[in-house]
Motif scaffolding. Structure first.
Motif, PDB file in Angstrom:
ATOM      1  N   THR A  33       1.168  -0.975   0.161  1.00  0.00           N
ATOM      2  CA  THR A  33      -0.106   0.234  -0.096  1.00  0.00           C
ATOM      3  C   THR A  33       0.642   1.118  -0.059  1.00  0.00           C
ATOM      4  O   THR A  33       1.449   1.068   0.513  1.00  0.00           O
ATOM      5  N   TYR A  34       0.466   2.056  -0.906  1.00  0.00           N
ATOM      6  CA  TYR A  34       1.149   3.602  -1.166  1.00  0.00           C
ATOM      7  C   TYR A  34       0.499   4.658  -0.366  1.00  0.00           C
ATOM      8  O   TYR A  34      -1.239   4.514  -0.857  1.00  0.00           O
ATOM      9  N   THR A  35       1.235   5.577   0.243  1.00  0.00           N
ATOM     10  CA  THR A  35      -0.098   7.342  -0.176  1.00  0.00           C
ATOM     11  C   THR A  35       0.510   7.773  -1.406  1.00  0.00           C
ATOM     12  O   THR A  35       1.759   7.130  -2.075  1.00  0.00           O
ATOM     13  N   GLU A  39       4.784   7.557  -9.740  1.00  0.00           N
ATOM     14  CA  GLU A  39       6.226   9.230  -9.265  1.00  0.00           C
ATOM     15  C   GLU A  39       6.643   8.552  -7.761  1.00  0.00           C
ATOM     16  O   GLU A  39       7.799   8.007  -7.986  1.00  0.00           O
ATOM     17  N   SER A  40       6.402   7.498  -6.432  1.00  0.00           N
ATOM     18  CA  SER A  40       6.391   7.856  -5.471  1.00  0.00           C
ATOM     19  C   SER A  40       7.090   6.402  -5.509  1.00  0.00           C
ATOM     20  O   SER A  40       8.617   5.753  -4.841  1.00  0.00           O
ATOM     21  N   GLU A  76      12.029  18.514  -4.477  1.00  0.00           N
ATOM     22  CA  GLU A  76      10.363  19.103  -5.464  1.00  0.00           C
ATOM     23  C   GLU A  76      10.085  17.832  -6.553  1.00  0.00           C
ATOM     24  O   GLU A  76      11.093  17.659  -7.140  1.00  0.00           O
ATOM     25  N   ARG A  77       8.576  17.281  -6.058  1.00  0.00           N
ATOM     26  CA  ARG A  77       8.231  16.198  -7.677  1.00  0.00           C
ATOM     27  C   ARG A  77       7.326  16.446  -7.519  1.00  0.00           C
ATOM     28  O   ARG A  77       6.475  17.676  -7.101  1.00  0.00           O
ATOM     29  N   PHE A  78       7.032  16.808  -8.647  1.00  0.00           N
ATOM     30  CA  PHE A  78       6.253  17.094 -10.041  1.00  0.00           C
ATOM     31  C   PHE A  78       5.172  16.345 -10.670  1.00  0.00           C
ATOM     32  O   PHE A  78       3.925  17.282 -10.921  1.00  0.00           O
ATOM     33  N   ALA A  79       4.724  15.679  -9.953  1.00  0.00           N
ATOM     34  CA  ALA A  79       3.533  14.491 -10.581  1.00  0.00           C
ATOM     35  C   ALA A  79       2.750  14.851  -9.948  1.00  0.00           C
ATOM     36  O   ALA A  79       1.987  15.358  -9.130  1.00  0.00           O
TER      37      ALA A  79
END
Length: 591
Positions: free
Chosen positions: A336-338, A410-411, A424-427
């Motif tokens: 499971t991902y957040t 992305e994560s 910074e992450r941009f998705a």
């Protein structure tokens, strides 16, 4: 046919925990051990069903952040003693682990992490190729420059761990019911919960959602859409490898960051698990839209070796004995991902006495520490230390399904990318949270992401090296930010505070609530005859009432005197105050 319970049903409980994976069982163990008399855990099928049973079981003290290292530390220290306490074997192996750097930028990243390691008691060393070869003699050293070595790391058997925690929970008085799915959750007028199951109803003072990839289903019972999503994670187990069998000591766990995989010894073979790039990895997004299939528990997804061949080939290059190894198992299961890969831990705003411990991408290493953390929070009334990055209230209605999917992808794909400061992450950006000046400013500067909002970080001028270009050295924004600070100090500036949380506190008791007459001011002075090491600290208590128009920076304190939050307070009119807090902290501070 309704399953038969093996023990007498309880009608009331202090705490009901929903979900029997390693996290839920750990919480039951810790609460019962702390002395809570009525702890009940409800598992819909059997303990470990879900993500726990098929986990690779890695345990590590390492975390790139600060606070979660404490969780990792508490987990491993518990796992080291659990077998002696409960009599149940846990299968803990501690050969240490090495994060491998095969590029100069990875070496910089490891040096950066070494500057942060002394925040904690756990050991961590930057080691060279000779020591790496000693710890993992089967490694091809051609590209290895350095490694981040953590003694005491290793792996554990997830099933045995959960059963040992369950044995401990029962030993201290907790009740664990298998085959007891929750069918509905009804709040009562006095803040309690009626937890309904096919076996009957339990009246609980509080409920804790630890349901793993079922967490969304539990949340929906009370109107929440928790932003969690299952990801397909694969790992490979090999048959016996003669070179591994011949070793006198167990191999250290390695994490090849450029190859984006972990690899550890599994009996006389190897276990290898990659993290795929975001364009290749698979989300189980149908479960978000349509719900988890009712019968899914200890099932797996169909494996796809072709999807991970790029990582397999890199692993074979780094560990050549893999080239001749036979594969005996490929596991592909849901984890499971957040959106940001951090779990959601703590009380949830919007309802009373509803807590979550969900969204664990690394549930095995988090389980022990999170159980301890939440148990102390529940029993003492405040958290033992700051873990605001895992606050469940950092997400809101702006966290819609497209955003969840984009960020989880992305994560997962960024699991082993270089982790820079001020990242910074941009998705998934922008979300629906854009201010009235966003369209005007979005192309005039570098935008940052704060609790769903886009906010200017710095503005472009002719000649600037524009764009987001992180570094472990001086970044391209160093000069422009200095320029803006100088402008604000010497002339004037306008700052967009849209993402910040804001409250109005008003009424006849507003002064009493905010206590403006006893603000502690710490003055740090450097007399000319003192060195920095001889700083003189003095404290004063201001007795001057808060004046209209005055702004003060203040700290919310917990009952035991710990800093809970930092806010600025401005009295706008007599008895009317504006409180401003950091972005994403508003519901945390409102609580």
């Amino acid at each position: 046919m309704q399953p038969v319970l093996v023990r007498r049903w309880k009608d009331t409980a202090e705490t009901v925990i929903i979900g029997g994976g390693c996290v839920g069982v750990s919480l039951a163990y810790h609460l019962a051990k702390a002395g809570m008399k009525d702890v009940v855990l409800l598992e819909k099928t059997e303990l470990t069903a879900g993500s726990t049973w098929h986990a690779a079981g890695l345990t590590t003290y390492y975390h790139p952040g600060i606070n979660l290292k404490k969780i990792h530390h508490d987990s491993i220290k518990l796992y080291e003693t659990l077998e002696a306490e409960t009599g149940q074997a846990v299968g803990l192996h501690q050969p240490g682990s090495i994060r491998i750097a095969s590029t100069p930028i990875r070496v910089d990243e490891m040096k950066y992490q070494m500057t942060r390691t002394h925040w904690h008691v756990t050991e961590q060393y930057l080691i060279g190729p000779e020591k790496i070869q000693e710890l993992f003699p089967l490694l091809n050293m051609d590209k290895v420059l350095a490694g981040l070595y953590t003694p005491g790391d290793g792996h554990i058997d997830p099933y045995s761990l959960t059963m040992a925690l369950a044995a401990g929970a029962r030993m201290y008085g907790a009740q664990i019911y298998n085959n007891a799915p929750v069918t509905s959750l009804e709040p009562t007028s006095d803040g309690k919960w009626d937890v309904q199951t096919s076996h009957g109803t339990i009246r609980a003072n509080r409920i804790v959602n630890t349901a793993g990839f079922w967490a969304r289903e539990v949340g929906k019972m009370i109107g929440f859409e928790h932003p969690t999503i299952p990801v397909h994670h694969q790992y490979i187990v090999t048959a016996t490898i003669p070179e591994v069998k011949a070793l006198k000591e167990e191999l250290a766990v390695i994490r090849d960051l450029e190859g984006s995989y972990y690899l550890r010894q599994e009996r006389d073979g190897l276990l290898f698990g990659p993290y795929e790039k975001m364009e290749k990895m698979v989300l189980q997004d149908s479960w978000v839209r349509d719900g988890v299939p009712p019968g899914f528990g200890k099932e797996l997804f169909e494996s796809d070796l072709d999807r991970i061949m790029e990582h397999v080939e890199k692993a074979m290059e780094m560990v050549p004995v893999l080239k001749k190894a036979d594969i005996i198992n490929i596991v592909s299961g849901p984890i499971t991902y957040t959106p940001d890969l951090l779990p959601m831990v703590g009380p949830h705003c919007g309802v009373r006495n509803y807590w979550t411990a969900i969204g664990f991408g690394y549930g095995i290493i988090h389980a022990g520490g999170i159980g301890k953390f939440l148990s102390e929070w529940i029993t003492n009334g405040e958290p033992p230390y700051d873990l605001i990055e895992c606050d469940p209230n950092r997400y809101g209605k702006w966290t819609d399904v497209p955003f969840i999917c984009a960020k989880a992808r992305e994560s997962y794909g960024f699991n082993n990318v270089v982790g820079y400061p001020k990242e910074e992450r941009f998705a998934g950006r922008p979300t629906c949270r854009t201010s009235g000046v966003y369209e005007l400013l979005k192309d005039k500067g570098s935008m940052g992401f704060h609790a769903g909002w886009e906010q200017p970080h710095w503005f472009y001028k002719p000649g600037d090296d524009i764009g987001y270009k992180p570094s472990f050295q001086r970044t391209n924004w160093f000069g422009p930010v200095g320029r803006e600070c100088k402008l604000v100090m010497e002339k004037v500036g306008v700052i967009d505070l849209t993402p910040f949380g804001k409250f109005i506190v008003k009424g006849k008791d507003s002064h009493k609530l905010l206590d403006p007459h006893k603000v502690m001011i710490v003055l740090v002075t450097y007399p000319v005859h003192c060195t920095a090491a001889q700083t003189v600290l003095t404290t004063q208590f201001s007795q001057t009432p808060f004046q209209v128009g005055m702004t003060n920076i203040s700290h919310m304190l917990t009952p035991s005197g710990k800093v809970y939050a930092e806010v600025t307070i401005t009295q706008l009119a007599p008895g009317r105050f504006l409180l401003v807090t950091g972005s994403g902290s508003e519901l945390h501070d409102l609580r």
